[in-house]
Design a protein around this motif. Structure first.
Motif, short mmCIF file in Angstrom:
data_model
loop_
_atom_site.label_atom_id
_atom_site.label_comp_id
_atom_site.label_asym_id
_atom_site.label_seq_id
_atom_site.Cartn_x
_atom_site.Cartn_y
_atom_site.Cartn_z
N LEU A 103 -24.96 -25.41 -45.85
CA LEU A 103 -25.99 -25.47 -44.83
C LEU A 103 -27.37 -25.19 -45.40
CD1 LEU A 103 -24.07 -23.66 -41.96
CD2 LEU A 103 -24.45 -26.09 -42.23
N TYR A 104 -27.46 -24.17 -46.27
CA TYR A 104 -28.77 -23.85 -46.85
C TYR A 104 -29.27 -24.99 -47.73
CZ TYR A 104 -25.81 -22.31 -50.74
OH TYR A 104 -24.88 -22.24 -51.73
N LYS A 105 -28.35 -25.74 -48.32
CA LYS A 105 -28.74 -26.85 -49.16
C LYS A 105 -29.18 -28.04 -48.31
CE LYS A 105 -25.86 -27.80 -52.44
NZ LYS A 105 -26.30 -27.82 -53.82
N ALA A 106 -28.49 -28.29 -47.21
CA ALA A 106 -28.82 -29.42 -46.35
C ALA A 106 -30.20 -29.25 -45.72
CB ALA A 106 -27.76 -29.58 -45.26
N ARG A 107 -30.52 -28.03 -45.33
CA ARG A 107 -31.83 -27.77 -44.73
C ARG A 107 -32.97 -28.04 -45.71
NH1 ARG A 107 -32.13 -22.14 -42.03
NH2 ARG A 107 -34.18 -22.92 -41.50
N GLN A 108 -32.71 -27.88 -46.98
CA GLN A 108 -33.73 -28.13 -48.01
C GLN A 108 -33.66 -29.55 -48.57
OE1 GLN A 108 -36.23 -26.12 -49.17
NE2 GLN A 108 -35.72 -24.73 -47.52
N GLY A 109 -32.71 -30.33 -48.08
CA GLY A 109 -32.58 -31.71 -48.56
C GLY A 109 -31.98 -31.82 -49.95
N GLU A 110 -31.23 -30.82 -50.37
CA GLU A 110 -30.61 -30.86 -51.70
C GLU A 110 -29.38 -31.75 -51.66
OE1 GLU A 110 -29.84 -27.03 -53.36
OE2 GLU A 110 -31.88 -26.34 -53.03
N ARG A 111 -29.28 -32.65 -52.61
CA ARG A 111 -28.15 -33.56 -52.70
C ARG A 111 -27.68 -33.62 -54.15
NH1 ARG A 111 -28.63 -33.00 -48.00
NH2 ARG A 111 -29.17 -34.51 -46.42
N GLY A 112 -26.50 -34.11 -54.32
CA GLY A 112 -25.99 -34.34 -55.67
C GLY A 112 -24.76 -33.52 -55.97
N GLY A 158 -41.75 -27.89 -57.22
CA GLY A 158 -42.56 -26.96 -56.44
C GLY A 158 -41.82 -26.37 -55.25
N ARG A 159 -40.52 -26.62 -55.19
CA ARG A 159 -39.72 -26.11 -54.07
C ARG A 159 -38.68 -25.11 -54.56
NH1 ARG A 159 -37.53 -31.24 -51.01
NH2 ARG A 159 -36.33 -29.61 -50.02
N LEU A 160 -38.58 -24.02 -53.83
CA LEU A 160 -37.57 -23.01 -54.10
C LEU A 160 -36.77 -22.80 -52.83
CD1 LEU A 160 -36.35 -20.81 -55.98
CD2 LEU A 160 -38.05 -19.24 -55.03
N ASN A 161 -35.47 -22.94 -52.93
CA ASN A 161 -34.60 -22.74 -51.78
C ASN A 161 -34.38 -21.24 -51.62
OD1 ASN A 161 -32.53 -22.64 -49.90
ND2 ASN A 161 -31.61 -24.54 -50.63
N VAL A 162 -35.24 -20.60 -50.84
CA VAL A 162 -35.21 -19.15 -50.69
C VAL A 162 -33.90 -18.67 -50.08
CG1 VAL A 162 -36.37 -17.18 -49.62
CG2 VAL A 162 -37.72 -19.07 -50.51
N GLY A 163 -33.36 -19.42 -49.12
CA GLY A 163 -32.09 -19.03 -48.52
C GLY A 163 -30.95 -19.01 -49.51
N LYS A 164 -30.88 -20.05 -50.33
CA LYS A 164 -29.82 -20.12 -51.34
C LYS A 164 -30.03 -19.03 -52.38
CE LYS A 164 -29.82 -23.53 -54.36
NZ LYS A 164 -29.57 -24.83 -55.04
N PHE A 165 -31.27 -18.81 -52.79
CA PHE A 165 -31.58 -17.78 -53.77
C PHE A 165 -31.17 -16.40 -53.24
CE2 PHE A 165 -34.33 -14.90 -56.14
CZ PHE A 165 -34.12 -15.35 -57.42
N TRP A 166 -31.52 -16.10 -51.98
CA TRP A 166 -31.16 -14.82 -51.36
C TRP A 166 -29.65 -14.63 -51.32
CZ3 TRP A 166 -31.46 -10.06 -49.94
CH2 TRP A 166 -30.68 -9.56 -48.91
N ILE A 167 -28.93 -15.63 -50.89
CA ILE A 167 -27.48 -15.51 -50.78
C ILE A 167 -26.86 -15.27 -52.15
CG2 ILE A 167 -25.36 -16.80 -50.24
CD1 ILE A 167 -26.83 -15.68 -47.79
N MET A 168 -27.31 -15.99 -53.16
CA MET A 168 -26.71 -15.84 -54.48
C MET A 168 -27.01 -14.47 -55.08
SD MET A 168 -24.66 -17.90 -56.13
CE MET A 168 -25.08 -19.61 -55.89
N VAL A 169 -28.24 -14.01 -54.97
CA VAL A 169 -28.60 -12.70 -55.51
C VAL A 169 -27.84 -11.60 -54.76
CG1 VAL A 169 -30.48 -11.03 -55.74
CG2 VAL A 169 -30.83 -13.39 -56.42
N ALA A 170 -27.81 -11.70 -53.43
CA ALA A 170 -27.08 -10.70 -52.64
C ALA A 170 -25.60 -10.71 -52.97
CB ALA A 170 -27.30 -10.95 -51.15
#
Length: 134
Positions: free
Chosen positions: A1-10, A84-96
């Motif tokens: 979900l965090y990836k879809a909101r940021q448009g991350e694909r692949g 120039g984009r950082l997926n803050v949600g994904k970063f937060w979840i991974m660090v936590a």
């Protein structure tokens, strides 16, 4: 979900995220089975290991424990630098995720239960809350 909101694909990026997340939980448990985190108790009871890994696995497991998230962080930094984009949600979840699993492997029962069950669960609950808001 965090990836879809940021448009991350692949598929490759998905695999990197998936295996980095799995390593954050699996490697501390494998290290416990190899003899580290001796005072750890999963549920505060008489937990026993299913298998005892040889101690020679400790160094390679610790190497993986730092290498896997290091590669993930490097890739995230590269994406931020190039797009120039950082997926803050994904970063937060991974660090936590990594922080709570590491802190949860301590010998103190209350701290262990708090980090693995409460704080680890909180980060996942926060992700669900953020997704539902949109």
């Amino acid at each position: 979900l965090y990836k879809a909101r940021q448009g991350e694909r692949g598929a490759l990026l998905h695999q990197l995220d998936y295996w980095t997340c799995m390593a954050g939980a699996a490697l501390p448990l494998l290290l416990w089975h190899a003899g580290d985190f001796e005072g750890f108790s999963w549920f505060g009871g008489e937990d026993q290991k299913l298998v005892e890994l040889p101690a020679l696995f400790r160094k390679p497991l610790w190497l993986l424990y730092f290498l896997v998230p290091g590669v993930w962080l490097g890739h995230s930094a590269w994406l931020w630098w190039t797009t120039g984009r950082l997926n803050v949600g994904k970063f937060w979840i991974m660090v936590a995720h990594y922080f709570t699993w590491y802190m949860g492997m301590c010998p103190h029962h209350v701290q262990s239960l708090a980090f693995i069950n409460l704080f680890h669960g909180f980060s996942s609950s926060w992700l669900v809350y953020q997704v539902v808001q949109m």
